[in-house]
Design an enzyme around this catalytic site. Structure first.
Site, PDB file in Angstrom:
ATOM      1  N   CYS A  97       0.810  -1.221   0.000  1.00 40.91           N
ATOM      2  CA  CYS A  97       0.000   0.000   0.000  1.00 40.91           C
ATOM      3  C   CYS A  97       0.848   1.278   0.000  1.00 40.91           C
ATOM      4  O   CYS A  97       1.458   1.581  -1.009  1.00 40.91           O
ATOM      5  CB  CYS A  97      -0.991  -0.042   1.156  1.00 40.91           C
ATOM      6  SG  CYS A  97      -2.383   1.077   0.887  1.00 40.91           S
ATOM      7  N   ARG A 131     -12.050   6.873  -1.260  1.00 45.79           N
ATOM      8  CA  ARG A 131     -11.203   5.794  -0.748  1.00 45.79           C
ATOM      9  C   ARG A 131     -11.764   4.456  -1.201  1.00 45.79           C
ATOM     10  O   ARG A 131     -12.982   4.247  -1.202  1.00 45.79           O
ATOM     11  CB  ARG A 131     -11.160   5.817   0.781  1.00 45.79           C
ATOM     12  CG  ARG A 131     -10.370   6.965   1.350  1.00 45.79           C
ATOM     13  CD  ARG A 131     -10.000   6.741   2.798  1.00 45.79           C
ATOM     14  NE  ARG A 131      -8.845   5.858   2.949  1.00 45.79           N
ATOM     15  CZ  ARG A 131      -7.586   6.222   2.742  1.00 45.79           C
ATOM     16  NH1 ARG A 131      -7.292   7.437   2.359  1.00 45.79           N
ATOM     17  NH2 ARG A 131      -6.595   5.360   2.906  1.00 45.79           N
ATOM     18  N   HIS A 198      -3.537  -5.460   2.238  1.00 50.21           N
ATOM     19  CA  HIS A 198      -3.220  -5.615   3.660  1.00 50.21           C
ATOM     20  C   HIS A 198      -3.969  -6.860   4.122  1.00 50.21           C
ATOM     21  O   HIS A 198      -4.480  -7.639   3.345  1.00 50.21           O
ATOM     22  CB  HIS A 198      -3.773  -4.435   4.479  1.00 50.21           C
ATOM     23  CG  HIS A 198      -3.213  -3.106   4.184  1.00 50.21           C
ATOM     24  ND1 HIS A 198      -2.013  -2.678   4.691  1.00 50.21           N
ATOM     25  CD2 HIS A 198      -3.713  -2.057   3.485  1.00 50.21           C
ATOM     26  CE1 HIS A 198      -1.797  -1.425   4.319  1.00 50.21           C
ATOM     27  NE2 HIS A 198      -2.811  -1.018   3.581  1.00 50.21           N
TER      28      HIS A 198
HETATM   29  N1  GLN Z   1      -2.128   6.983   2.191  1.00 52.79           N
HETATM   30  C1  GLN Z   1      -2.167   6.116   1.043  1.00 52.79           C
HETATM   31  C2  GLN Z   1      -3.492   6.175   0.328  1.00 52.79           C
HETATM   32  O1  GLN Z   1      -4.480   6.520   0.920  1.00 52.79           O
HETATM   33  C3  GLN Z   1      -1.829   4.694   1.459  1.00 52.79           C
HETATM   34  C4  GLN Z   1      -2.793   4.129   2.453  1.00 52.79           C
HETATM   35  C5  GLN Z   1      -2.368   2.808   3.032  1.00 52.79           C
HETATM   36  O2  GLN Z   1      -1.187   2.472   3.109  1.00 52.79           O
HETATM   37  N2  GLN Z   1      -3.336   2.064   3.514  1.00 52.79           N
HETATM   38  O3  GLN Z   1      -3.569   5.888  -0.842  1.00 52.79           O
END
Ligand code: GLN
Length: 248
Positions: A97, A131, A198
């Site tokens: 990520c 998101r 993840h």
């Molecule tokens: N901050 C990054 C995004 O939102 C990565 C997020 C994460 O590692 N879960 O894309």
């Protein structure tokens, strides 16, 4: 020939460790130790990098934009040369990520700040309008994994695009993946693996864990890894696939 030692560098364990990413380290450690392989784990934080030339596997996890800013700056200043030399010497990289985003040329944060990445792989990440949060299943094709699926949990607003000719880690069966547009997830470029999965990733994907360990030890030992009983891990994997994609 005696059992080799597996040397793992865990980069930025304090800053880049969300949604159970540390479980990946535990899985690598346990699966090696269950085979009688000694494991040495070095936690590497911010500041001048130690010599990574003896390292077999480098892992770093995800992070919030705020943490990524600190880490990207530090990585470009202190780590990129050492990481490159380790990869050239045969080390395997797994980056998840926020860490995956760091592998590329650049990452633009949700509020528009452009952070230069390590430039290890030709990919870049831009902010998306929403998101992508939820469980994800992907299907790999070129890695020889059995089963070919990988399961995980994604939570990112960044949209990642691979440069021409780069192999993704897999094709999305359920979820968003790299950008929600092209159906691809992650990257598999030589021994460099990046992914949005993840969960943590490796406990429910023991076949991927073994692929990484096998490649990481390739220069140290000849034979294939001893088989382990993965009944429990694969049942957990299969349950996710069945629920999200349907039973085969
Ligand atoms: N901050 C990054 C995004 O939102 C990565 C997020 C994460 O590692 N879960 O894309």
């Amino acid at each position: 020939m005696g059992k080799p030692t597996l040397r793992i560098a865990h980069l930025y364990p304090d800053e880049m460790n969300i949604y159970g990413d540390r479980g990946n380290i535990l899985t690598l450690q346990k699966r090696a130790e269950w085979r009688g392989i000694t494991v040495v784990i070095d936690a590497i934080g911010r500041g001048p990098a130690p010599d990574l030339s003896g390292v077999d596997l480098i892992f770093w996890g995800g992070g919030q934009d705020r943490d990524q800013e600190l880490v990207f700056k530090d990585a470009a200043e202190h780590k990129v040369g050492a990481i490159r030399r380790a990869i050239d010497g045969g080390a395997v990289v797994l980056a998840v990520c926020g860490g995956y985003q760091l592998l590329g040329e650049s990452y633009v944060t949700a509020d528009g700040k452009k952070l230069p990445g390590l430039g290890l792989v030709d990919l870049h990440t831009v902010p998306g309008p929403r998101r992508n949060i939820g469980n994800i299943v992907i299907e790999t094709s070129h890695l020889g994994l059995t089963p070919p699926t990988l399961v995980g949990f994604e939570n990112h607003s960044g949209k990642t695009y691979l440069g021409p000719g780069l192999q993704p880690l897999g094709r999305v069966l359920r979820g968003a993946g790299n950008n929600g547009d092209d159906g691809f997830e992650g990257v598999a470029s030589g021994n460099i693996f990046g992914t949005y999965l993840h969960g943590s990733l490796l406990p429910k994907n023991p076949h991927l864990a073994d692929l990484l360990i096998g490649r990481a030890l390739r220069r140290r030992s000849q034979g294939a890894l001893d088989a382990l009983d993965d009944t429990v891990e694969l049942a957990a994997h299969r349950a996710v696939v069945d629920r999200l994609v349907g039973a085969a």
